[in-house]
Design a protein around this motif. Structure first.
Motif, PDB file in Angstrom:
ATOM      1  N   GLY A  98       0.789  -1.225   0.000  1.00  0.00           N
ATOM      2  CA  GLY A  98       0.000   0.000   0.000  1.00  0.00           C
ATOM      3  C   GLY A  98       0.820   1.272   0.000  1.00  0.00           C
ATOM      4  O   GLY A  98       0.266   2.373   0.059  1.00  0.00           O
ATOM      5  N   ARG A  99       2.146   1.140  -0.091  1.00  0.00           N
ATOM      6  CA  ARG A  99       3.010   2.320  -0.038  1.00  0.00           C
ATOM      7  C   ARG A  99       3.273   2.828  -1.451  1.00  0.00           C
ATOM      8  O   ARG A  99       3.609   2.070  -2.353  1.00  0.00           O
ATOM      9  CB  ARG A  99       4.330   1.987   0.655  1.00  0.00           C
ATOM     10  CG  ARG A  99       4.160   1.645   2.123  1.00  0.00           C
ATOM     11  CD  ARG A  99       5.444   1.079   2.689  1.00  0.00           C
ATOM     12  NE  ARG A  99       6.293   2.093   3.276  1.00  0.00           N
ATOM     13  CZ  ARG A  99       6.512   2.212   4.583  1.00  0.00           C
ATOM     14  NH1 ARG A  99       5.891   1.397   5.426  1.00  0.00           N
ATOM     15  NH2 ARG A  99       7.323   3.122   5.051  1.00  0.00           N
ATOM     16  N   SER A 100       3.140   4.116  -1.619  1.00  0.00           N
ATOM     17  CA  SER A 100       3.298   4.729  -2.931  1.00  0.00           C
ATOM     18  C   SER A 100       4.687   4.467  -3.503  1.00  0.00           C
ATOM     19  O   SER A 100       5.698   4.639  -2.819  1.00  0.00           O
ATOM     20  CB  SER A 100       3.059   6.236  -2.812  1.00  0.00           C
ATOM     21  OG  SER A 100       3.217   6.866  -4.048  1.00  0.00           O
TER      22      SER A 100
END
Length: 210
Positions: A45-47
């Motif tokens: 979920g980390r950009s």
């Protein structure tokens, strides 16, 4: 004329995350399998983070990477002892950690630095009148919510761009890419952008026509 092989779409049977990790890092150890899922929980979920299959000579391995042009300024993979091997390209260093909390500590500071392309990547983008920037294929994932399209460029840590129309959102994503590399904004129309519409964006486009 472009060779037809350039646009061949390759599919892999059972190409989900768990199967790929098991295939490229075969292990009957449940702790190793669990470690891959723990790592996914931290990074998915980390950009900007992307999960890749990397080919190193005769060897193939799965890894999580953060970087541009398909490269990785930071990369993390699970080792055979269910630990985490973390590589920093700028420092040319690898460190091994036994817990996900240690990985989070390793990322602190490094992740912020990796939000921007390094000098070598900027040079590649600028080469031959920004040919490198214009030739690279960027996937722009588009969704729709609350009256606006939202466009996010995969593999970057850029913020999402917004627009009332699909055209506006995608064009603004291109302008943000130019800004990240210090390129003239007018080059945005020449970038190789490929839009991937999520269900929300597809439904709205079909209903509204724009």
């Amino acid at each position: 004329m472009e060779s037809p092989q350039v646009n061949v779409r390759v599919g892999f049977a059972n190409a989900d995350y768990g199967n790929i990790c098991a295939e490229l890092r075969p292990s009957d150890d449940r702790e190793v399998v669990a470690a891959w899922w723990t790592l996914a929980g931290l990074l998915a979920g980390r950009s900007g983070w992307h999960f890749d299959v990397a080919n190193w000579g005769p060897h193939r391995t799965a890894r999580w990477g953060l970087g541009f042009f398909g490269a990785a300024l930071l990369s993390i993979e699970v080792d055979e002892a269910a630990g985490f091997a973390c590589f920093d390209y700028e420092e040319d260093s690898t460190s091994n950690h036994s817990s996900i909390s240690e990985v989070e500590q390793w990322l602190a500071g490094r992740e912020e630095r990796a939000k921007q392309p390094n000098a070598a990547q900027v040079e590649l983008a600028q080469h031959n009148g920004w040919w490198g920037l214009k030739a690279h294929r960027y996937t722009v994932v588009v969704s729709w919510s609350d009256g606006y399209y939202s466009a996010t460029v995969l593999g970057t840590m850029l913020d999402a761009s917004f627009g009332e129309t699909l055209q506006q959102a995608v064009n603004r994503a291109g302008e943000m890419l130019c800004g990240m590399y210090g390129a003239p904004t007018e080059l945005a129309s020449e970038l190789y952008l490929v839009a991937e519409l999520e269900r929300s964006a597809t439904d709205h486009l079909r209903e509204s026509g724009k």
